[in-house]
Design an enzyme around this catalytic site. Sequence first.
Site, short mmCIF file in Angstrom:
data_model
loop_
_atom_site.label_atom_id
_atom_site.label_comp_id
_atom_site.label_asym_id
_atom_site.label_seq_id
_atom_site.Cartn_x
_atom_site.Cartn_y
_atom_site.Cartn_z
N TYR A 98 7.56 -3.06 -53.08
CA TYR A 98 6.33 -3.35 -53.83
C TYR A 98 6.75 -4.00 -55.15
O TYR A 98 6.37 -3.56 -56.24
CB TYR A 98 5.50 -2.09 -54.07
CG TYR A 98 5.27 -1.24 -52.85
CD1 TYR A 98 4.19 -1.49 -52.00
CD2 TYR A 98 6.12 -0.18 -52.56
CE1 TYR A 98 3.98 -0.69 -50.88
CE2 TYR A 98 5.92 0.62 -51.45
CZ TYR A 98 4.85 0.37 -50.61
OH TYR A 98 4.64 1.16 -49.50
N CYS B 162 1.23 5.64 -59.87
CA CYS B 162 0.05 5.64 -60.74
C CYS B 162 -0.98 6.67 -60.29
O CYS B 162 -2.07 6.73 -60.88
CB CYS B 162 -0.58 4.25 -60.80
SG CYS B 162 -1.06 3.57 -59.20
#
Length: 413
Positions: free
Chosen positions: A259, A353
């Site tokens: 990612y 997150c």
Amino acid sequence: MSWTGRTVEAEVGAVAHGGHCVARVEGRVVFVRHALPGEVVLAEITEDKGGSFCRADAVRVLEAAPERVEPPCPLAVPGGCGGCDWQHAKAAFQRELKARVVIEQLSRLAGIEWPVVVEELPGGPLGWRSRVRLVAGPDGRAGLRAHRSHRVVPLEQCPIAVPGALDSVLARRWRPGTELEVTSDGDGRAHVRELSVARGKRRARQLTGGVAVQHAAGRDWKLDAHGFWQVHPAAADTFARVVREWAQASRDALAWDLYAGVGLFASVLAGQVGPDGEVVAVESGRRAVADGEAALADLPQVHWRGGRVEHVLRDLPGRPEVVVLDPPRAGAGRAVVESIVERGPARVVYVACDPAALARDLATFAGSGYRLARLRAFDAFPMTHHVECVALVLSETDGGSGHDADHEPFRGV
């Protein structure tokens, strides 16, 4: 019978993931926003789908917590903007609430008991948000949606946004329903893109800017202004420093950046493995890959693979010494984690997150012989319930060290 619209007196309990606290009324769980633990409030039920819980707003505080303050934004109230969750709490207490959430998620979802302190980033709780997505309401004024609603709350200003970034958008009227993406880059320039639907097709039109300049990890980055980059101006450089400290990739080693975005962490890993090592950066966004290739053109040891991580991992050769991953809010997921541990990296640095997604993935790592060794949490989204964590996961097999010098190199597409 639905409780929606009913007002109840509630003694507020613990904070919960999602920007609310838990209360119990007549045997039912009520998730209360605009409240703090220990308070007694009058809560108006805003949503009741008939299950074991419902949602509410604290419309009147009968007994206030000592950490309560007046919100700096007049719209951070029941029925107002849904962009912030904790403006009614002191900044230090906001971080304490987020720490409690991370602790609870790790314990409940991963069986990990871990002390957590949420660290403040430079700049204070206001004026930090560099990326804002707005929508034009029926009157053409740009605003943000109310919590769990399509209703648009028009803005005069936004105290958490970078000062001046929204001025041009808020000063005019727009076609109702138009969405607007505003990015303030590292040089203070505002980039505005208009998103609309015409004849059933979604269209994007760049109004100002388009190529953002950011500064982090000792490099200047040029990238799509509306592609992925950390929202808080200090976040990217902070996370890159933590990754540099924890990755500890050996000279000439193989490392993966999953990612990868435009390669922020790949650049850090490249510096550690050196010109004879290799960093494989995996990213699904075509524009991000192109921007990353341009930004890291001076680092030939970085090789890019475009595609979804769960698909690309099937064909990646070699055993990486270190894996860094920064997945979206939903987390990496079981399939990706299992693909990583099958290759047996000594160290994994996980940037997350969402604490719930992190905890679920840590549980998968733990079931495959890996352990959480370090964790730091950062208040990268002040006034909201969001928190960013960076976790170091080590293999129990080799004690978190080791280097496969004979990996089969991947030499790009």
